[in-house]
Every structure is written in C-alpha cells, then in structure tokens.
Design an enzyme around this catalytic site. Sequence first.
Site, PDB file in Angstrom:
ATOM      1  N   HIS A 139       0.840  -1.202   0.000  1.00  0.00           N
ATOM      2  CA  HIS A 139       0.000   0.000   0.000  1.00  0.00           C
ATOM      3  C   HIS A 139       0.869   1.244   0.000  1.00  0.00           C
ATOM      4  O   HIS A 139       2.086   1.170   0.211  1.00  0.00           O
ATOM      5  CB  HIS A 139      -0.936   0.005   1.220  1.00  0.00           C
ATOM      6  CG  HIS A 139      -0.222  -0.072   2.528  1.00  0.00           C
ATOM      7  ND1 HIS A 139       0.497   0.975   3.056  1.00  0.00           N
ATOM      8  CD2 HIS A 139      -0.084  -1.072   3.412  1.00  0.00           C
ATOM      9  CE1 HIS A 139       1.014   0.619   4.202  1.00  0.00           C
ATOM     10  NE2 HIS A 139       0.694  -0.636   4.452  1.00  0.00           N
ATOM     11  N   ALA A 140       0.216   2.373  -0.225  1.00  0.00           N
ATOM     12  CA  ALA A 140       0.864   3.682  -0.045  1.00  0.00           C
ATOM     13  C   ALA A 140      -0.025   4.486   0.896  1.00  0.00           C
ATOM     14  O   ALA A 140      -1.166   4.100   1.169  1.00  0.00           O
ATOM     15  CB  ALA A 140       0.991   4.393  -1.390  1.00  0.00           C
TER      16      ALA A 140
END
Length: 144
Positions: free
Chosen positions: A54-55
């Site tokens: 994820h970011a």
Amino acid sequence: MNELKLAKLIKIRNIETFGKGSLSFFEVGNDICFDVKRIYYIYQVPEGVTRGGHAHRNLEQLLICPHGSIEILLNNGEVFESVLLDNPSVGLIVRNMVWRDMVWRECDSVLMVAASNEFDEKDYVRDYKSFVKELDERNLQEMK
Ligand code: TYD
C-alpha cells in the site's frame, strides 16, 4: 548516507552502555522533521512473509528495524528501490505516496514505525492501479 530517490536513510543515534548493551534514540526536530503522533511495531512475522502492499496519501513515516532483517521495497510507479534494514542504528524515512512492501528476511525481526498521524484507513491506497492513477492526477495538478 543516502542515494535513494524515494526515501531517506538517517543515522539513529546510539549510546553504548559498556558491558550492558546499547541504547538508540531519535528526537523529533533534531533527527526527523515531522511530528510523531503514533508509534507501532510489527513482530512475530514468519520469515519470507511480505507485508505492506500500500501507499499512504498523506502520512510520513520513520521505519526502524531494532532487531533482525527486513527488506523494504519502494516504488512510485516509475522508480523501484530496495533497502535492507538490518541495523538498529539506521532509520528510513518514507514520505507519502510511495508504494511499499516489507519482506521479513529473518523470523523474529521487528519493524518499528513512527508515524506523522493517527491511524486512518482513508489515508491508505491499497490498490496499485488506483495508486498510479492518483499519482498521475497529483502530477497533473502540480503542472497546472
Ligand atoms: P497495515 O498497515 O495494512 O499492515 P502492514 O502494512 O504491515 O501489512 O495494518 C494491518 C491492520 O492493522 C489493518 O487492518 C489496519 C490495522 N492498523 C490499525 O488499526 N492501527 C495502526 O496503527 C496500524 C498501522 C494498522
């Protein structure tokens, strides 16, 4: 110390307490430039497991591996970088909108994270295609 484009390696200060081990610390303001609102740590992860994927839209983080060996894989859709955290005297600052995967290279490794904000699921981008799209939109906005 730093040849990375997507993150910054910093020295974590260390005091040797002779015959009694070591003590490491960092200070907001002196060592990192964002306020810390949350600290969490990840442990008891079997060797070979990959976490992350994820970011964060706005979050800034300092990653430290106080024990063991964890590979941090970073990318922004164009640049791909890998950092092995296996030294408690090294920290990695990862800013927002950088996709990260963390691979446990040794069991019993611990990942400690100091984060600039409280937990907010809405701050996560967990779908890679959406991440690339959001980055493109941000770049377009910046060019306007
Ligand atoms: P996540 O950040 O996805 O873990 P990783 O990137 O290490 O794989 O978090 C895992 C779960 O824990 C997810 O349901 C969100 C929750 N969580 C919290 O409730 N508070 C926190 O501070 C963090 C980091 C995660």
